[in-house]
Write an enzyme that holds these catalytic residues in place. Structure first.
Site, PDB file in Angstrom:
ATOM      1  N   ARG A 182      -7.357  10.556  -0.104  1.00  0.00           N
ATOM      2  CA  ARG A 182      -6.926  11.323  -1.361  1.00  0.00           C
ATOM      3  C   ARG A 182      -8.320  11.122  -2.473  1.00  0.00           C
ATOM      4  NH1 ARG A 182      -3.609   6.151  -3.239  1.00  0.00           N
ATOM      5  NH2 ARG A 182      -4.001   5.436  -1.928  1.00  0.00           N
ATOM      6  N   HIS A 238       1.112  -0.905   0.203  1.00  0.00           N
ATOM      7  CA  HIS A 238       0.117  -0.029  -0.115  1.00  0.00           C
ATOM      8  C   HIS A 238       0.685   1.140   0.027  1.00  0.00           C
ATOM      9  CE1 HIS A 238      -3.130   3.360   1.040  1.00  0.00           C
ATOM     10  NE2 HIS A 238      -3.822   2.008   1.225  1.00  0.00           N
TER      11      HIS A 238
END
Length: 295
Positions: free
Chosen positions: A95, A72
């Protein structure tokens, strides 16, 4: 008898002969030279050493996709302990609501909404850490609880202005403003140099407050695991099943392909957990009632 395996993955199995050491994961989006998997931090607790997989293999179970380990892109670095091995995960939502990723020079380098392995690869290729995730007021207002939680954990900071953020990053305020201006322009023209087409909660201005955190790629999830069929039964290499042995969740491999989508792990646990529970109960009833098993 019947047994169900819910042992999880091996994302914290960092010994030299561990499943993680043997996995050799890769991605077409990673640069040819990238960090060795054992050198990365992890989101997994120290208990995630693949014991369920190892025990099942010892009784004849087969494994599948053992090179499929997800890295990740946004593990939250502890400023007071940057070498910590176990980190909190910065959720994709940061995000999704409009957070942007900047390198140490204050430059963007990627479409922040791309897949996990893609963003990770761009971070490694850019090779200008520390990387930061930056949220303006509009974005942070959408996910305020997370921002305050991360601040309380000591892995995110609040800044009153863009100038304060630039000072923290060690770059001129004019440089950060230029990056923000380029991003704002791309959001209007839909002509982003990194291919981004969705811009949430713009513009980014210097006179508003910001939340920011240092992030780094880290081991997150194992798509690898025990080979199972649609009933959750654990299979041997010859295709037969290990009678009475069922696997659900991260301990089972082959469910998510090469790159699991965010949120699908819980779905996997619920769906295959129910399937395994039903099958194990059925087998138990067959044994209690002495009903011949259908092979």
């Amino acid at each position: 008898y019947q047994r169900r395996v819910h042992g999880g993955g091996f994302g914290a199995d960092f010994s030299s002969d561990s499943l993680l050491a043997q996995s050799h994961p890769n991605s077409p989006h990673w640069p040819k030279k990238h960090p060795e998997i054992l050198t990365l931090p992890t989101t997994n607790g120290e208990h995630c050493t693949g014991d369920g997989i190892k025990m099942a293999v010892a009784v004849g179970a087969n494994t599948v996709d053992m090179d499929k380990v997800q890295v990740h892109p946004t593990g939250l670095v502890f400023p007071e302990d940057p070498s910590a091995k176990t980190l909190f995960l910065a959720t994709e939502a940061l995000r999704g609501v409009g957070g942007i990723l900047l390198n140490k020079n204050g430059d963007r380098f990627v479409n922040e909404l791309e897949k996990r392995d893609y963003v990770t690869g761009k971070m490694w290729a850019d090779d200008k850490p520390p990387f930061r995730i930056i949220l303006n007021k509009e974005a942070s207002d959408k996910i305020e609880w997370h921002c305050k939680h991360y601040c309380a954990r000591g892995v995110m900071k609040h800044f009153k202005t863009g100038a304060d953020l630039a000072k923290e990053m060690g770059i001129p305020a004019a440089k950060l403003k230029d990056t923000f201006d380029q991003y704002n322009s791309a959001s209007q023209s839909k002509n982003c140099p990194f291919g981004k087409t969705q811009f949430n909660n713009v513009p980014f201005n210097m006179d508003t407050h910001y939340y920011a955190a240092i992030v780094t790629p880290l081991v997150h999830y194992c798509m690898a695991g025990l080979e199972v069929n649609e009933k959750g039964e654990v299979k041997r290499a010859d295709g037969s099943v290990v009678r009475g042995l069922y696997a659900a969740g991260e301990v089972a491999g082959g469910v998510h392909g090469a790159n699991r989508l965010g949120g699908n792990s819980l779905l996997d646990c619920v769906v295959y957990g129910r399937v395994c529970g039903d099958m194990a109960s059925k087998l138990l009833m067959e044994q209690v009632l002495k009903i011949p098993a259908k092979m």
